[in-house]
Structures are given as structure tokens and as C-alpha cells.
Design a protein around this motif. Structure first.
Motif, PDB file in Angstrom:
ATOM      1  N   GLU A 145      -5.487   4.479  -5.210  1.00  0.00           N
ATOM      2  CA  GLU A 145      -6.538   5.043  -4.226  1.00  0.00           C
ATOM      3  C   GLU A 145      -6.806   4.266  -3.104  1.00  0.00           C
ATOM      4  OE1 GLU A 145     -10.459   3.206  -6.495  1.00  0.00           O
ATOM      5  OE2 GLU A 145      -9.977   5.269  -7.070  1.00  0.00           O
ATOM      6  N   THR A 146      -6.313   3.108  -2.925  1.00  0.00           N
ATOM      7  CA  THR A 146      -6.651   2.262  -1.564  1.00  0.00           C
ATOM      8  C   THR A 146      -5.441   2.799  -0.478  1.00  0.00           C
ATOM      9  OG1 THR A 146      -5.187   0.652  -2.275  1.00  0.00           O
ATOM     10  CG2 THR A 146      -7.440   0.466  -2.915  1.00  0.00           C
ATOM     11  N   THR A 147      -4.553   3.422  -0.613  1.00  0.00           N
ATOM     12  CA  THR A 147      -3.789   3.948   0.472  1.00  0.00           C
ATOM     13  C   THR A 147      -4.250   4.601   1.332  1.00  0.00           C
ATOM     14  OG1 THR A 147      -2.786   6.088  -0.716  1.00  0.00           O
ATOM     15  CG2 THR A 147      -1.737   3.719  -1.147  1.00  0.00           C
ATOM     16  N   TRP A 148      -4.019   4.957   2.539  1.00  0.00           N
ATOM     17  CA  TRP A 148      -4.669   5.692   3.481  1.00  0.00           C
ATOM     18  C   TRP A 148      -4.730   7.071   3.299  1.00  0.00           C
ATOM     19  CZ3 TRP A 148      -2.425   9.238   6.666  1.00  0.00           C
ATOM     20  CH2 TRP A 148      -1.045   9.216   6.606  1.00  0.00           C
ATOM     21  N   ARG A 149      -3.416   7.639   2.597  1.00  0.00           N
ATOM     22  CA  ARG A 149      -3.272   8.678   2.295  1.00  0.00           C
ATOM     23  C   ARG A 149      -4.224   9.320   1.205  1.00  0.00           C
ATOM     24  NH1 ARG A 149       2.164   7.203   3.216  1.00  0.00           N
ATOM     25  NH2 ARG A 149       3.340   8.621   4.899  1.00  0.00           N
ATOM     26  N   ALA A 150      -4.353   8.386   0.110  1.00  0.00           N
ATOM     27  CA  ALA A 150      -5.140   8.717  -0.771  1.00  0.00           C
ATOM     28  C   ALA A 150      -6.779   8.987  -0.395  1.00  0.00           C
ATOM     29  CB  ALA A 150      -5.153   7.639  -1.789  1.00  0.00           C
ATOM     30  N   ARG A 151      -7.142   7.918   0.546  1.00  0.00           N
ATOM     31  CA  ARG A 151      -8.236   7.979   1.160  1.00  0.00           C
ATOM     32  C   ARG A 151      -8.502   9.285   2.041  1.00  0.00           C
ATOM     33  NH1 ARG A 151      -7.430   2.562   2.360  1.00  0.00           N
ATOM     34  NH2 ARG A 151      -7.531   3.050   4.760  1.00  0.00           N
ATOM     35  N   LEU A 152      -7.414   9.792   2.822  1.00  0.00           N
ATOM     36  CA  LEU A 152      -7.380  10.777   3.456  1.00  0.00           C
ATOM     37  C   LEU A 152      -7.802  12.354   2.576  1.00  0.00           C
ATOM     38  CD1 LEU A 152      -7.412  12.434   6.195  1.00  0.00           C
ATOM     39  CD2 LEU A 152      -5.016  12.419   6.181  1.00  0.00           C
ATOM     40  N   ARG A 153      -6.739  12.164   1.579  1.00  0.00           N
ATOM     41  CA  ARG A 153      -7.079  13.314   0.740  1.00  0.00           C
ATOM     42  C   ARG A 153      -8.357  13.478  -0.002  1.00  0.00           C
ATOM     43  NH1 ARG A 153      -2.544  12.075  -1.593  1.00  0.00           N
ATOM     44  NH2 ARG A 153      -3.415  10.578  -2.965  1.00  0.00           N
ATOM     45  N   GLU A 154      -8.800  12.182  -0.410  1.00  0.00           N
ATOM     46  CA  GLU A 154     -10.142  12.333  -0.933  1.00  0.00           C
ATOM     47  C   GLU A 154     -11.380  12.756   0.027  1.00  0.00           C
ATOM     48  OE1 GLU A 154     -13.390  12.419  -3.484  1.00  0.00           O
ATOM     49  OE2 GLU A 154     -11.233  12.133  -4.124  1.00  0.00           O
ATOM     50  N   ALA A 155     -10.999  12.422   1.304  1.00  0.00           N
ATOM     51  CA  ALA A 155     -12.223  13.011   2.407  1.00  0.00           C
ATOM     52  C   ALA A 155     -11.953  14.233   2.604  1.00  0.00           C
ATOM     53  CB  ALA A 155     -11.686  12.030   3.704  1.00  0.00           C
ATOM     54  N   LEU A 156     -10.685  14.913   2.559  1.00  0.00           N
ATOM     55  CA  LEU A 156     -10.665  16.314   2.808  1.00  0.00           C
ATOM     56  C   LEU A 156     -11.420  17.020   1.627  1.00  0.00           C
ATOM     57  CD1 LEU A 156      -6.875  16.278   4.096  1.00  0.00           C
ATOM     58  CD2 LEU A 156      -9.092  16.956   5.367  1.00  0.00           C
ATOM     59  N   LYS A 157     -11.062  16.647   0.208  1.00  0.00           N
ATOM     60  CA  LYS A 157     -11.691  17.009  -0.728  1.00  0.00           C
ATOM     61  C   LYS A 157     -13.310  16.962  -0.638  1.00  0.00           C
ATOM     62  CE  LYS A 157      -8.285  16.252  -4.497  1.00  0.00           C
ATOM     63  NZ  LYS A 157      -7.908  15.374  -5.544  1.00  0.00           N
ATOM     64  N   PHE A 158     -13.599  16.065  -0.222  1.00  0.00           N
ATOM     65  CA  PHE A 158     -15.299  15.641  -0.031  1.00  0.00           C
ATOM     66  C   PHE A 158     -15.535  16.998   1.116  1.00  0.00           C
ATOM     67  CE2 PHE A 158     -19.217  14.215   1.605  1.00  0.00           C
ATOM     68  CZ  PHE A 158     -19.814  13.818   0.793  1.00  0.00           C
ATOM     69  N   ALA A 159     -14.969  17.129   1.865  1.00  0.00           N
ATOM     70  CA  ALA A 159     -15.298  18.123   3.177  1.00  0.00           C
ATOM     71  C   ALA A 159     -15.182  19.535   2.719  1.00  0.00           C
ATOM     72  CB  ALA A 159     -14.268  17.954   4.184  1.00  0.00           C
ATOM     73  N   GLY A 160     -14.383  19.760   1.608  1.00  0.00           N
ATOM     74  CA  GLY A 160     -14.069  21.050   0.975  1.00  0.00           C
ATOM     75  C   GLY A 160     -15.015  21.430   0.208  1.00  0.00           C
TER      76      GLY A 160
END
Length: 199
Positions: free
Chosen positions: A157-172
Motif C-alpha cells: 500500500e505504500t506505492t503511489w499507485r496504491a495511494r492514488l487508488r485509495e484517494a479516489l475510493k475515498f473521494a468516491g
């Protein structure tokens, strides 16, 4: 509704571990499943007497977990915990129904109501997942104090892709929560869209 705010998950690692006295204030703990390290952390807290019990929301094959193999699986992972079987018998419960984080939050609320647990809850999940999980639990069980207990798990979960994916889920999750009738969306809440399923 979950407020639409600056997304904290894009930075990661922002939630510190609570102090021991803060952990002990919790009436119970809830683990949102995913990586096994979250359950390991709960067992260690239980073994040390820092929590009284914990509930696992989402103990199912999708999370790589099964009731029949649970004790052996976590005894092998936690040789420093003396008696996983005894701890499980006395102080661990679970539900297999939830398949998503929104459903974890719904099911946790149902469990609070069922066992008449009204105190603060220690929420155990991954560090990256914590902001979204905490927001959804606060929305599902309004008025309940949530004490976050973030775990560094093995989910990459520390990769930037994982962080971006989680941020998009939070926004959704934030946007969907503002839609009229969103509590009844079956595609989001699954079996909890019509309330707490009968046990």
C-alpha cells in the motif's frame, strides 16, 4: 454524510498509533479485513489485555479467511500469543457477510446494536485504508467515538499507485454519500441496503 474534504490518503501514514491508555478506553475493537496483519495486531492487543474483545467484519473466503481454519491459521502466524484458541473462544466474533469497506461499516453497526455496545470502538485496519474506513464507520454509526489503530500490512500500500487508488475510493465514497437514498443502494451496501440482516 461524509464531508468532501482534502483527501488525506494521498499522503499516507498520517494517522499515528494511539497511546496505550487511549487503546484501553475502547469498549471493543473492530477489524475490517483485508490483510492478515490486522487480525494479528488485534490478537496481540487482546493477549496483552489492552482490549477486551474484537469483532472481525468480513471473515470470508474473499479475504482468504475461513471459520474452520481460523484458529490454526492465526496460531501459526502468532507463536508469541500463548493460546489463540482460548482467546478466540472467549473474546473474538466475526461475520462473513461484508464484501466491501462500506459493508464492513454497515455490519459493524449491526454488531454494535446486537451486542448493545455503546462505548468507544478501536478501529483496526491498514494505515492507508484508515481514513476511508473511519469515515464510513462514522457515517454508519453516527455519534460513536472511533479510535483509529492503523496497521502497516502487507498489501503493497505504500506505492503511489496504491495511494492514488485509495484517494479516489475515498473521494468516491464522499460523493456517493451525498446522493439521496444512498443508504439503500444495493450495489454499495449489499445485504445491508435494507437494514441489518437477520442472524
Amino acid at each position: 454524510a461524509i464531508p468532501i474534504l482534502a483527501i488525506p490518503t494521498i499522503q499516507g501514514g498520517a494517522t499515528p498509533l494511539p497511546q496505550p491508555d487511549e487503546v484501553r478506553r475502547a469498549a471493543s475493537a473492530v477489524v475490517f479485513t483485508g490483510q492478515f496483519e490486522r487480525i494479528d495486531a488485534a490478537f496481540k492487543l487482546l493477549d496483552k489485555g489492552m482490549i477486551r474483545r474484537f469483532h472481525i467484519s468480513g471473515l470470508n473466503a474473499g479475504a482468504g479467511l475461513g471459520a474452520a481454519t481460523f484458529v490454526a491459521q492465526f496460531a501459526a502466524r502468532n507463536p508469541d500469543v500463548a493460546d489463540i484458541a482460548a482467546l478466540t473462544d472467549c473474546c473474538v466474533s466475526w461475520s462473513a457477510a461484508p464484501q466491501t469497506t462500506a459493508q464492513n461499516a454497515d455490519e459493524a453497526r449491526c454488531w454494535f446494536d446486537r451486542v448493545r455496545d455503546f462505548g468507544p470502538v478501536l478501529l483496526i485496519t491498514s494505515r492507508m485504508h484508515m481514513p476511508r474506513a473511519r469515515a464510513l464507520l462514522a457515517r454508519s454509526a453516527p455519534g460513536r467515538e472511533v479510535i483509529p489503530y492503523p496497521v502497516n500490512d502487507g498489501g503493497g500500500e505504500t506505492t503511489w499507485r496504491a495511494r492514488l487508488r485509495e484517494a479516489l475510493k475515498f473521494a468516491g465514497a464522499s460523493v456517493v454519500s451525498l446522493l439521496p437514498g444512498s443508504d439503500g443502494f444495493e450495489w454499495l451496501h449489499g445485504p445491508f441496503a435494507r437494514g441489518c440482516p437477520a442472524e
